[in-house]
Write a protein that holds these residues in place. Structure first.
Motif, PDB file in Angstrom:
ATOM      1  N   LEU A  16       0.824  -1.201   0.000  1.00  0.00           N
ATOM      2  CA  LEU A  16       0.000   0.000   0.000  1.00  0.00           C
ATOM      3  C   LEU A  16       0.862   1.257   0.000  1.00  0.00           C
ATOM      4  CD1 LEU A  16      -2.589  -1.135   2.672  1.00  0.00           C
ATOM      5  CD2 LEU A  16      -3.162  -0.535   0.309  1.00  0.00           C
ATOM      6  N   ILE A  17       0.320   2.321  -0.545  1.00  0.00           N
ATOM      7  CA  ILE A  17       0.914   3.660  -0.440  1.00  0.00           C
ATOM      8  C   ILE A  17      -0.044   4.492   0.390  1.00  0.00           C
ATOM      9  CG2 ILE A  17       1.680   5.710  -1.682  1.00  0.00           C
ATOM     10  CD1 ILE A  17       2.326   3.832  -4.046  1.00  0.00           C
ATOM     11  N   LEU A 281      -7.618   6.850  -2.858  1.00  0.00           N
ATOM     12  CA  LEU A 281      -6.304   6.534  -2.311  1.00  0.00           C
ATOM     13  C   LEU A 281      -6.439   5.913  -0.927  1.00  0.00           C
ATOM     14  CD1 LEU A 281      -4.758   9.996  -3.228  1.00  0.00           C
ATOM     15  CD2 LEU A 281      -4.437   7.870  -4.517  1.00  0.00           C
ATOM     16  N   PHE A 282      -5.427   5.176  -0.515  1.00  0.00           N
ATOM     17  CA  PHE A 282      -5.420   4.589   0.826  1.00  0.00           C
ATOM     18  C   PHE A 282      -4.838   5.565   1.844  1.00  0.00           C
ATOM     19  CE2 PHE A 282      -2.904   2.559   4.153  1.00  0.00           C
ATOM     20  CZ  PHE A 282      -3.912   1.908   4.847  1.00  0.00           C
ATOM     21  N   GLY A 283      -5.411   5.570   3.053  1.00  0.00           N
ATOM     22  CA  GLY A 283      -4.861   6.339   4.157  1.00  0.00           C
ATOM     23  C   GLY A 283      -5.078   5.617   5.469  1.00  0.00           C
ATOM     24  N   HIS A 297      -8.742  -1.006  10.783  1.00  0.00           N
ATOM     25  CA  HIS A 297      -9.224  -0.287   9.604  1.00  0.00           C
ATOM     26  C   HIS A 297      -8.616  -0.878   8.326  1.00  0.00           C
ATOM     27  CE1 HIS A 297     -10.300   3.634  11.967  1.00  0.00           C
ATOM     28  NE2 HIS A 297     -11.153   2.663  12.172  1.00  0.00           N
ATOM     29  N   ILE A 298      -7.327  -1.215   8.387  1.00  0.00           N
ATOM     30  CA  ILE A 298      -6.678  -1.781   7.206  1.00  0.00           C
ATOM     31  C   ILE A 298      -7.247  -3.165   6.903  1.00  0.00           C
ATOM     32  CG2 ILE A 298      -4.468  -2.520   6.231  1.00  0.00           C
ATOM     33  CD1 ILE A 298      -3.189  -0.312   8.045  1.00  0.00           C
ATOM     34  N   THR A 317      -6.025   1.416  -5.086  1.00  0.00           N
ATOM     35  CA  THR A 317      -5.460   2.610  -4.454  1.00  0.00           C
ATOM     36  C   THR A 317      -3.964   2.718  -4.696  1.00  0.00           C
ATOM     37  OG1 THR A 317      -5.136   1.492  -2.310  1.00  0.00           O
ATOM     38  CG2 THR A 317      -7.248   2.638  -2.677  1.00  0.00           C
ATOM     39  N   THR A 318      -3.276   1.576  -4.770  1.00  0.00           N
ATOM     40  CA  THR A 318      -1.837   1.620  -5.020  1.00  0.00           C
ATOM     41  C   THR A 318      -1.536   2.125  -6.424  1.00  0.00           C
ATOM     42  OG1 THR A 318      -1.424  -0.163  -3.433  1.00  0.00           O
ATOM     43  CG2 THR A 318       0.291   0.261  -5.065  1.00  0.00           C
TER      44      THR A 318
END
Length: 330
Positions: A16-17, A281-283, A297-298, A317-318
């Motif tokens: 993931l980013i 996007l991932f956060g 959450h992940i 998302t990556t």
């Protein structure tokens, strides 16, 4: 990938980013506390943070790169000169972390807003000297929202540089009345995100500066459910001479959105009714989200129904982040 940060055996193959990740160096906590932020945004004590604990969380969750930024309350505590100094210290510190851990960290630089001249100088330093990947802006800077005309020189320069602009919520003016004694991040953060993006849209900031790459946090706050209402009111109160600007829905769809927080089971599906899937996007929101909760959450992201056939939320998302942050995502 640096050997010391090799992902654990149970990590997912797709690294993931993380575009919504926070650092919290001790010198910053000391200065913010001295300025009156002993209990920032009403959440209690400052969370613990270190480079190693951040890398540990990344490794066990298969996060390849974390884009580091400062969260609320930011770097401006009332004095322009002190804010300039603190922004410079934070940005230099973050740049050193990026240098020391290649491929694991990126940087969204802090600006000393609402000090415009200081922010323009820090933009030059951050991009030209430190090679920052973007900037992080709070949803309001001591009550100045991002559609305020006083900030136009800052957005003009960021547009010229085609900059990534990561938004992060903070407490709104008047929070003493609106929070009803509850923690400000619970709902005020989402409302202030919605408020400042709507202000940027209505003030024409997004239309005037189409080269900005704006990341809206927390699944867009309330924007997915209010977008049609914003569009309707924009037509009712459209300033004369702005009729050629793209519609509100088109402008909102051109923004990027992260999944930080409680994206599932309800927020992310609502977001996809508004957002382009190619801009999600991932956060993680670590370190302000505690480690166990960030892990949960992940896990929810990984367990969620895929956004489209043949994809996962990780792969989507990556790939999106790699396009947006080509230099940081190598």
């Amino acid at each position: 990938m640096h050997a010391e940060t090799m992902r654990s055996a149970n990590a997912m193959d797709t690294g993931l980013i993380d575009v919504h990740a926070h650092l919290l160096p001790g010198f910053y906590v000391q200065e913010a506390t001295a300025a009156g932020h002993a209990h920032p945004d009403g959440v209690g004590d400052w969370p613990a943070w270190s480079v190693q604990t951040h890398l540990d969380l990344m490794d066990r969750n298969g996060i390849r790169t974390a884009m580091l930024s400062m969260s609320s309350p930011g770097v401006h505590f009332g004095d322009d000169a002190a804010a300039r100094t603190l922004a410079r210290s934070v940005n230099d510190y973050t740049a050193q972390l990026v240098h020391d851990h290649p491929g694991r960290f990126g940087s969204f630089a802090s600006l000393p807003l609402p000090d415009v001249d200081g922010s323009l100088a820090e933009i030059d330093h951050a991009f030209d000297e430190l090679r920052a990947d973007g900037v992080a802006l709070l949803t309001n800077a001591r009550g100045v929202y991002l559609g305020d005309p006083r900030l136009e020189p800052v957005f003009a320069e960021l547009d010229r540089r085609r900059a990534v602009v990561f938004l992060h919520p903070t407490s709104p003016p008047g929070w003493e009345q609106t929070t009803l004694g509850r923690p400000r991040p619970m709902i005020e953060y989402l409302f202030d995100t919605t408020r400042t993006v709507t202000d940027m849209l209505m003030a024409g900031v997004l239309a005037r500066h189409p080269n900005l790459k704006v990341i809206v946090p927390h699944c867009g706050g309330a924007l997915p459910v209010l977008a049609d209402r914003i569009e309707e009111f924009r037509h009712l109160f459209l300033p004369e001479g702005t009729g050629s600007a793209p519609g509100a829905l088109e402008q909102l769809r051109a923004l990027y959105y992260d999944l930080a927080g409680t994206a599932f089971p309800r927020q992310a599906p609502a977001l996809l009714q508004l957002a382009d899937p190619g801009r999600v996007l991932f956060g993680s929101d670590y370190c302000w989200t505690p480690p166990a909760l960030a892990d949960a959450h992940i896990a929810a992201v990984d367990a969620a129904e895929p956004p489209a056939p043949g994809t996962t939320w990780r792969t989507l998302t990556t790939a999106n982040a790699q396009r947006l942050l080509a230099n940081a995502a190598q």
